[in-house]
Design a protein around this motif. Structure first.
Motif, PDB file in Angstrom:
ATOM      1  N   UNK A 137       0.910  -1.323   0.277  1.00 15.51           N
ATOM      2  CA  UNK A 137       0.354   0.674   0.562  1.00 15.51           C
ATOM      3  C   UNK A 137       0.860   1.281   0.299  1.00 15.51           C
ATOM      4  N   UNK A 138       0.528   2.169  -0.646  1.00 21.20           N
ATOM      5  CA  UNK A 138       1.229   3.733  -0.542  1.00 21.20           C
ATOM      6  C   UNK A 138       1.000   3.691   0.673  1.00 21.20           C
ATOM      7  N   UNK A 139      -0.445   4.035   1.741  1.00 25.60           N
ATOM      8  CA  UNK A 139      -0.197   4.062   3.157  1.00 25.60           C
ATOM      9  C   UNK A 139       1.181   3.754   3.734  1.00 25.60           C
ATOM     10  N   UNK A 140       1.800   2.585   3.425  1.00 28.89           N
ATOM     11  CA  UNK A 140       1.834   1.615   4.756  1.00 28.89           C
ATOM     12  C   UNK A 140       3.845   2.666   3.502  1.00 28.89           C
ATOM     13  N   UNK A 141       3.768   2.866   2.813  1.00 24.76           N
ATOM     14  CA  UNK A 141       5.335   3.271   2.444  1.00 24.76           C
ATOM     15  C   UNK A 141       5.297   4.636   3.145  1.00 24.76           C
ATOM     16  N   UNK A 142       4.211   5.617   3.430  1.00 31.55           N
ATOM     17  CA  UNK A 142       4.004   7.233   3.583  1.00 31.55           C
ATOM     18  C   UNK A 142       4.408   6.633   5.155  1.00 31.55           C
ATOM     19  N   UNK A 143       3.769   6.135   5.859  1.00 36.42           N
ATOM     20  CA  UNK A 143       3.956   5.617   7.132  1.00 36.42           C
ATOM     21  C   UNK A 143       5.017   5.317   7.500  1.00 36.42           C
ATOM     22  N   UNK A 144       6.552   4.448   6.906  1.00 33.22           N
ATOM     23  CA  UNK A 144       7.157   4.345   7.425  1.00 33.22           C
ATOM     24  C   UNK A 144       8.147   5.119   7.131  1.00 33.22           C
ATOM     25  N   UNK A 145       8.034   6.220   5.672  1.00 34.17           N
ATOM     26  CA  UNK A 145       7.986   7.517   5.429  1.00 34.17           C
ATOM     27  C   UNK A 145       8.090   8.238   7.270  1.00 34.17           C
ATOM     28  N   UNK A 146       6.849   8.568   7.457  1.00 35.42           N
ATOM     29  CA  UNK A 146       6.939   9.071   9.080  1.00 35.42           C
ATOM     30  C   UNK A 146       7.569   8.748  10.147  1.00 35.42           C
ATOM     31  N   UNK A 147       7.939   7.611   9.822  1.00 38.08           N
ATOM     32  CA  UNK A 147       8.270   6.481  11.193  1.00 38.08           C
ATOM     33  C   UNK A 147      10.274   6.704  11.182  1.00 38.08           C
ATOM     34  N   UNK A 148      10.490   7.484   9.425  1.00 33.18           N
ATOM     35  CA  UNK A 148      11.745   7.315   9.673  1.00 33.18           C
ATOM     36  C   UNK A 148      12.844   7.011   8.782  1.00 33.18           C
ATOM     37  N   UNK A 149      11.779   6.157   8.392  1.00 29.47           N
ATOM     38  CA  UNK A 149      13.225   5.605   7.931  1.00 29.47           C
ATOM     39  C   UNK A 149      12.946   6.468   6.393  1.00 29.47           C
ATOM     40  N   UNK A 150      13.888   5.740   5.026  1.00 32.90           N
ATOM     41  CA  UNK A 150      14.653   6.130   3.752  1.00 32.90           C
ATOM     42  C   UNK A 150      14.168   5.420   2.553  1.00 32.90           C
ATOM     43  N   UNK A 151      12.744   5.802   2.196  1.00 33.04           N
ATOM     44  CA  UNK A 151      12.117   5.138   1.359  1.00 33.04           C
ATOM     45  C   UNK A 151      11.931   5.759   0.277  1.00 33.04           C
ATOM     46  N   UNK A 152      12.564   4.605  -1.170  1.00 27.46           N
ATOM     47  CA  UNK A 152      12.826   5.158  -2.550  1.00 27.46           C
ATOM     48  C   UNK A 152      11.165   4.104  -3.451  1.00 27.46           C
TER      49      UNK A 152
END
Length: 358
Positions: free
Chosen positions: A238-253
Motif C-alpha cells: 500500500x502507498x499508505x504503508x510506505x508513507x507511514x514508514x517515511x513518517x517513522x524515519x525510514x528512507x524509502x525509494x
C-alpha cells in the motif's frame, strides 16, 4: 391482662414498627446516595459504560491510535457514556475468518469488500450494509506502491520490470492478506492496460510470482521483511504503508506507477453482534465518525488517501497524494466475486501459479 397493660403492649409494637420503618428508609436513602449515577443510568435505560470491539486489517492500526481517543472523548461529552474499545489487527483474510468463526467484532474495517461480503454471507451482517454508510462504506483508500533499494541497483521503475530474471520481490500472500489481492490485481491490470490480453497477463503475473522468495501473512510483515530483514530488491505494498514508514524515519525509494488500481477499504457494523451486545447506537455512531474531516485527517496523516474531498484538497495532502494517470477499480475488472473465482479460490489462477513455481 388489664386494659392498661394491653394498651402499653400495642404502644410498644407501634414504636418497634416505626423504628424499623425509619431504619429501612435511612438505608434506602443511603444506598441511593452511594449508587448515584448507576441508579439514574438504570432508570434512563442508558448504560454508563459500553464496550466496542473493532476488527481491522493490519495497516490501519496507526490511524486508529489517534481516531479512537478522539471519538471516545466526543461521545463522553455528548452522550455521557464511557466507551472502551477492544481492538484486533491482522491480515484481512485472517480477520474475516476469525469473525466468522466467533470473534465478537462489533465493527469490521477490512481491506476489500469481498471479505465483508463473506461475513454477510455467514449471516452476521445484513444485506445492503454498504448503502447505509457514507461513500459506499469505503472509509479509507490507497493505491499500490513499488518500493526499491536505495539507488535502485536493479533499475526497477514500472510493473513490467518485476518479471526480469534476477529480480526478487516481496509481497504478501493473497490467501491471507487483502493487500496482497490488491497487489495481484495491480499487476494483472497493468498487463491488460498496456495492451496485453489475458494470456499475456497470465504469463506476466506468473513470472513475477516466480520472483517472490517468500509470501508474508500480511502487509506489515511484508514491509518488515523488506526493510528490517533486507530481503529482495523490490516490495509491492500500500502507498499508505510506505508513507507511514517515511513518517517513522525510514528512507524509502518508491514510485506510484501511472497504471494503478484504487484500493478501497470498507467498514461495516456487524449486525448480529451489536444486537447481542446492545451497543448498536455507539457502533453506528463510530462508523459515521470515520467519515468526518477529523477522522479522515488522521487516516491521511498515516498514508491513506482521504475520502473526504475537503481534506483531500488541502495543500498538505494534495501534494502528498498526487493523482494517478490511469486508475482502475475492481468493478471495472468485473467485481470481487468474479475476481475471487478467477484468481483466488482454491485451485484458481494464483494456486496454479504457485504449483508451477520453480
Amino acid at each position: 391482662m388489664s386494659l392498661w397493660q394491653h394498651q402499653r403492649l400495642r404502644l410498644n409494637s407501634l414504636k418497634s414498627f416505626l423504628s424499623l420503618f425509619l431504619v429501612g428508609a435511612f438505608l434506602s436513602l443511603a444506598l441511593t446516595a452511594c449508587t448515584g449515577g448507576r441508579e439514574s443510568s438504570s432508570t434512563s435505560g442508558k448504560k454508563q459504560n459500553i464496550d466496542l470491539t473493532l476488527v481491522s486489517f493490519a495497516v490501519t492500526r496507526d490511524a486508529y491510535k489517534a481516531i479512537i481517543p478522539k471519538f471516545v472523548k466526543k461521545w463522553k461529552q455528548e452522550q455521557g457514556q464511557n466507551v472502551t474499545f477492544k481492538q484486533s489487527y491482522g491480515g484481512s483474510g485472517s480477520q474475516t475468518r476469525a469473525v466468522i468463526d466467533g470473534l465478537q467484532a462489533d465493527i469490521v474495517h477490512l481491506a476489500l469488500a469481498l471479505d465483508t461480503e463473506k461475513i454477510e454471507k455467514a449471516g452476521l451482517i445484513q444485506p445492503g450494509w454498504e448503502k447505509e454508510i457514507p461513500n459506499n462504506a469505503v472509509a479509507s483508500k490507497s493505491v499500490a506502491a513499488l518500493v526499491t533499494r536505495e539507488g535502485n541497483p536493479k533499475g526497477i521503475k514500472t510493473w513490467a520490470d518485476l518479471d526480469k530474471d534476477g529480480v526478487k520481490l516481496i509481497t504478501a500472500d493473497p490467501k491471507t492478506s487483502g493487500v496482497a489481492r490488491w497487489n495481484f490485481l495491480a499487476l494483472w491490470n497493468s498487463a491488460i492496460k498496456t495492451g496485453g490480453d489475458e494470456v499475456k497477463a497470465t504469463e506476466f503475473v506468473s513470472k513475477v510470482y516466480n520472483n517472490v522468495p517468500i509470501l508474508t501473512k500480511d502487509a506489515r510483515e511484508a514491509t518488515d521483511a523488506f526493510f528490517k530483514q533486507g530481503q529482495a530488491d523490490a516490495l509491492i505494498n500500500y502507498e499508505n504503508e510506505i508513507v507511514l514508514a517515511q513518517e517513522k524515519g525510514l528512507k524509502v525509494n518508491y514510485v506510484i506507477p501511472d497504471v494503478n488500481i484504487s484500493i478501497d477499504n470498507p467498514v461495516a457494523v456487524v449486525d448480529k453482534n451489536v444486537d447481542k451486545h446492545g451497543n448498536r447506537e455507539v457502533a453506528e455512531a463510530f462508523v459515521k465518525y470515520l467519515f468526518t474531516p477529523e477522522a479522515q485527517l488522521e487516516f491521511a496523516k498515516v498514508g491513506f488517501r482521504p475520502v473526504d474531498e475537503n481534506v483531500a484538497k488541502t495543500k498538505e495532502f494534495a501534494d502528498k497524494y498526487p493523482p494517478v494517470k490511469t486508475l482502475a477499480t475492481v468493478q471495472e475488472l468485473g467485481g470481487w466475486d468474479a475476481m475471487q473465482e478467477k484468481f483466488f479460490n482454491d485451485g484458481a489462477l494464483f494456486d496454479q501459479i504457485q504449483a508451477k513455481k520453480r
